[in-house]
Design a protein around this motif. Structure first.
Motif, PDB file in Angstrom:
ATOM      1  N   GLN A 467       0.846  -1.192   0.000  1.00 11.89           N
ATOM      2  CA  GLN A 467       0.000   0.000   0.000  1.00 11.89           C
ATOM      3  C   GLN A 467       0.886   1.249   0.000  1.00 11.89           C
ATOM      4  O   GLN A 467       1.915   1.291   0.685  1.00 11.89           O
ATOM      5  N   ALA A 468       0.453   2.240  -0.778  1.00 14.48           N
ATOM      6  CA  ALA A 468       1.179   3.513  -0.851  1.00 14.48           C
ATOM      7  C   ALA A 468       0.202   4.650  -0.568  1.00 14.48           C
ATOM      8  O   ALA A 468      -0.950   4.617  -1.019  1.00 14.48           O
ATOM      9  N   GLU A 469       0.658   5.641   0.179  1.00 12.32           N
ATOM     10  CA  GLU A 469      -0.174   6.797   0.508  1.00 12.32           C
ATOM     11  C   GLU A 469       0.194   7.972  -0.394  1.00 12.32           C
ATOM     12  O   GLU A 469       1.368   8.278  -0.596  1.00 12.32           O
ATOM     13  N   VAL A 470      -0.838   8.630  -0.954  1.00 19.65           N
ATOM     14  CA  VAL A 470      -0.617   9.797  -1.822  1.00 19.65           C
ATOM     15  C   VAL A 470      -0.229  10.995  -0.950  1.00 19.65           C
ATOM     16  O   VAL A 470      -0.999  11.421  -0.085  1.00 19.65           O
ATOM     17  N   ARG A 486       4.297   7.566  -0.953  1.00 19.32           N
ATOM     18  CA  ARG A 486       5.257   6.861  -0.103  1.00 19.32           C
ATOM     19  C   ARG A 486       4.663   5.492   0.223  1.00 19.32           C
ATOM     20  O   ARG A 486       3.507   5.390   0.656  1.00 19.32           O
ATOM     21  N   VAL A 487       5.450   4.448   0.035  1.00 21.34           N
ATOM     22  CA  VAL A 487       4.991   3.095   0.326  1.00 21.34           C
ATOM     23  C   VAL A 487       4.953   2.913   1.844  1.00 21.34           C
ATOM     24  O   VAL A 487       5.965   3.094   2.527  1.00 21.34           O
ATOM     25  N   VAL A 488       3.766   2.583   2.372  1.00 23.81           N
ATOM     26  CA  VAL A 488       3.601   2.466   3.824  1.00 23.81           C
ATOM     27  C   VAL A 488       3.489   1.014   4.277  1.00 23.81           C
ATOM     28  O   VAL A 488       3.518   0.733   5.481  1.00 23.81           O
ATOM     29  N   LEU A 501      -8.236   3.730  -2.644  1.00 23.02           N
ATOM     30  CA  LEU A 501      -9.066   3.779  -1.441  1.00 23.02           C
ATOM     31  C   LEU A 501      -9.074   5.181  -0.861  1.00 23.02           C
ATOM     32  O   LEU A 501      -8.031   5.827  -0.762  1.00 23.02           O
ATOM     33  N   ARG A 502     -10.259   5.647  -0.490  1.00 22.79           N
ATOM     34  CA  ARG A 502     -10.387   6.941   0.201  1.00 22.79           C
ATOM     35  C   ARG A 502     -11.263   6.731   1.423  1.00 22.79           C
ATOM     36  O   ARG A 502     -12.429   6.403   1.315  1.00 22.79           O
ATOM     37  N   GLU A 503     -10.667   6.900   2.596  1.00 25.65           N
ATOM     38  CA  GLU A 503     -11.351   6.684   3.868  1.00 25.65           C
ATOM     39  C   GLU A 503     -11.986   5.295   3.911  1.00 25.65           C
ATOM     40  O   GLU A 503     -13.115   5.105   4.379  1.00 25.65           O
ATOM     41  N   GLY A 504     -11.257   4.299   3.375  1.00 30.01           N
ATOM     42  CA  GLY A 504     -11.708   2.920   3.419  1.00 30.01           C
ATOM     43  C   GLY A 504     -12.626   2.510   2.293  1.00 30.01           C
ATOM     44  O   GLY A 504     -12.921   1.330   2.127  1.00 30.01           O
ATOM     45  N   GLU A 505     -13.097   3.468   1.474  1.00 28.26           N
ATOM     46  CA  GLU A 505     -14.010   3.158   0.375  1.00 28.26           C
ATOM     47  C   GLU A 505     -13.234   2.959  -0.921  1.00 28.26           C
ATOM     48  O   GLU A 505     -12.327   3.731  -1.241  1.00 28.26           O
ATOM     49  N   VAL A 506     -13.573   1.909  -1.654  1.00 31.51           N
ATOM     50  CA  VAL A 506     -12.916   1.635  -2.927  1.00 31.51           C
ATOM     51  C   VAL A 506     -13.511   2.542  -3.996  1.00 31.51           C
ATOM     52  O   VAL A 506     -14.707   2.459  -4.305  1.00 31.51           O
ATOM     53  N   ILE A 543      -4.892  14.049  -1.789  1.00 30.99           N
ATOM     54  CA  ILE A 543      -3.841  13.767  -0.803  1.00 30.99           C
ATOM     55  C   ILE A 543      -4.455  12.963   0.351  1.00 30.99           C
ATOM     56  O   ILE A 543      -5.505  13.313   0.884  1.00 30.99           O
ATOM     57  N   GLY A 544      -3.800  11.875   0.710  1.00 26.90           N
ATOM     58  CA  GLY A 544      -4.305  10.973   1.752  1.00 26.90           C
ATOM     59  C   GLY A 544      -4.922   9.705   1.204  1.00 26.90           C
ATOM     60  O   GLY A 544      -5.179   8.755   1.952  1.00 26.90           O
ATOM     61  N   ASP A 545      -5.179   9.657  -0.126  1.00 29.70           N
ATOM     62  CA  ASP A 545      -5.695   8.429  -0.728  1.00 29.70           C
ATOM     63  C   ASP A 545      -4.675   7.294  -0.573  1.00 29.70           C
ATOM     64  O   ASP A 545      -3.466   7.528  -0.526  1.00 29.70           O
TER      65      ASP A 545
END
Length: 557
Positions: A467-470, A486-488, A501-506, A543-545
């Motif tokens: 998983q990577a975060e935007v 960044r790969v988290v 994914l945004r706030e858990g929603e696909v 940002i945050g996706d």
């Protein structure tokens, strides 16, 4: 014999010794309820002589009560009011930070309370094979009603198959509405006595003390119906509730004795830890010489920290205790090297063999509407061979709490149009839990139906790679957007299938068109590295996706 335990053919051995034998043959076992803990003797499974001895030695023991509920609904304050000691004042922010075990006296009878920091800890102990709780108190705030964590607590208590008593707290507040709480409880199949059901509900106020005596009376009634008994005249066995390392005194373990009497000087084993009991302290901090069934105490004497949920057993001598702990250490290492998750394909084999009659599932879906639709479809799947049992159903990503519940109940997690929270894959792998993701509801239902028939063919399961975060969004000359990420967790390979994914929603499922590390094309980027990702035909990043890389992997039967 290798451990110095010499037994004849018809001699009774405890479950600790039995588990050593089964582990040597690679057989997974689970601890069943002990006869002495329930008082229910089964003549078809035990010898007549052993039954008579157990029956003669049984005495009533205090009930063990766990308090569950939503955060800030007053769990610790309620316990504080019951035992008249200000625990909540010493805890950070008024929220329980650890498991405490306390005993109170009411009308000459004792009640033991476990104050857990939520249902996760309650289920974490169950996941290690120990049954601790006799009664669960579900605390619901009268002004707030049932919340998401309350729903989880209900499902966890049901999975543990313990009686539930509802405490409707905060009755002193102006907005208190107990009828609304009862109505919400009925929607979760908890029908209170006032409404013709069998669930006891008591309106209470932890602040004023209203209803506390009535709550304690009802707990004793439930305990009396359950006929809780134990034999205090035998070597002690119990469960570790918590353990900590004291800088001055060394390893300290809070234990709950379930049968027998534990005394200073006893040699004990809990999991892979062993030692000789040097000192015992009760819940009020006083030094005592022995602990009877149903009572909690803190022990000093373990050589290493045991884990919460480990079963503690008294051994005849130091040599036997050390040998048993070392044997468990070897068995644990062997299981970790050979262990595998309980998969849907494994369940098929067990149904074919007639070993199981229920398929336990934990269901997660993207929105609550989907949860209800999928749940109803799955619960209709009842076959002659087995039936579906939904332990918990909720919306949002698969979390560590779901893994704990599945592990404790031998369940499989099925997700519909959802992802996994960060780090969940590692926890699932460690605890041997299978997570199956689906994007099409009919595919999920077909797989479960075939599993119940014992005819499931090798299937493709979804495996999360990374998983990577935007963190940044860049626009190229061709007016397309590139995600600076960044790969988290895990790794992101070039050309991988991606879920946005945004706030858990696909939001979208697509593929990687280009993957760069700084200005260079990269075959893959790993955990902690920065990268630029261009997706095929999708540019609506924020940002945050989370960009989740996954692949379809064939499951072998």
């Amino acid at each position: 014999m290798r451990n110095g335990i010499m037994v004849s053919m018809n001699q009774v051995i405890d479950h600790e010794v039995a588990s050593l034998v089964t582990a040597a043959y690679g057989i997974r076992t689970r601890v069943a309820e002990q006869v002495a803990e329930t008082g229910a003797l089964n003549s078809s499974t035990a010898g007549a002589t052993g039954n008579a001895e157990e029956q003669n030695g049984l005495e009533a023991r205090p009930p063990v009560v766990t308090i569950l509920g939503h955060v800030d609904h007053g769990k610790t304050s309620l316990l504080d009011s019951i035992r008249n000691a200000h625990v909540a004042d010493r805890e950070i922010g008024g929220i329980t930070q650890h498991i405490g075990a306390y005993q109170v006296d009411y009308e000459g009878q004792k009640i033991t309370f476990l104050d857990t920091p939520g249902h996760e800890a309650f289920t974490s102990i169950r996941s290690r094979g120990a049954r601790v709780t006799d009664i669960a108190i579900l605390v619901v705030a009268a002004d707030d009603g049932i919340m998401p964590q309350t729903e989880e607590a209900i499902d966890h208590a049901r999975a543990a198959e313990v009686p539930i008593v509802v405490a409707i707290n905060k009755m002193d507040l102006p907005g208190a509405d107990p009828e609304r709480v009862k109505r919400q409880l009925s929607q979760h199949n908890l029908l209170v006595e006032d409404w013709g059901g069998d669930i006891i509900s008591v309106p209470v106020s932890a602040r004023t003390g209203e209803g506390i005596n009535e709550l304690l009376e009802n707990l004793l009634i439930v305990a009396e119906i359950s006929e809780l008994k134990a034999n205090p005249h035998r070597p002690a066995s119990g469960v570790v509730i918590e353990a900590k390392l004291d800088r001055k005194r060394g390893p300290m373990a809070t234990v709950l004795v379930q049968s027998g009497t534990l005394s200073v000087g006893d040699h004990v084993v809990a999991g892979t830890s062993w030692g000789r009991v040097k000192a015992i302290t009760n819940d009020r901090g006083s030094t005592i010489k022995e602990v009877v069934p149903g009572a909690p105490a803190e022990l000093l004497g373990f050589g290493a920290l045991p884990e919460a949920g480990d079963v503690m057993t008294v051994m005849p001598n130091e040599k036997t205790a050390r040998a048993l702990a070392q044997e468990r250490e070897r068995a644990k290492a062997s299981q970790q090297s050979q262990g595998r998750a309980l998969t849907l394909e494994e369940v098929v084999k067990q149904i074919d063999a007639g070993d199981i009659k229920e398929l336990n599932l934990v269901l997660k879906a993207d929105v609550q509407g989907s949860v209800e639709a999928v749940r109803q479809s799955l619960e209709r799947l009842t076959e002659a061979e087995a039936r579906v049992r939904i332990l918990h159903a909720g919306s949002g990503n698969v979390t560590e709490s779901d893994i704990l519940l599945a592990s404790a109940s031998d369940a499989i997690i099925v997700g519909f149009s959802v992802g996994n929270a960060i780090g969940v894959e590692r926890v699932a792998e460690r605890m041997g839990v299978e997570i199956r993701h689906y994007g099409i509801i009919y595919q999920m239902i077909d797989d479960i139906r075939l599993a119940l028939h014992g005819m499931l063919e090798p299937a493709y399961t979804d495996v999360i790679i990374g998983q990577a975060e935007v963190r940044e969004i860049f626009a190229s000359r061709r007016s397309v957007k590139i995600a600076g990420c960044r790969v988290v967790d895990g790794r992101i390979p070039r050309g991988a299938s991606i879920r946005v994914l945004r706030e858990g929603e696909v939001l979208e499922e697509t593929n990687i068109a280009s993957l760069r590390h700084f200005r260079d094309e990269a075959n893959e980027v790993t955990n902690g590295m920065d990268c630029g990702i261009l997706l095929e035909d999708y540019y609506d990043f924020e940002i945050g996706d989370i960009l989740q890389a996954h692949r379809q992997e064939r499951s072998q039967r």
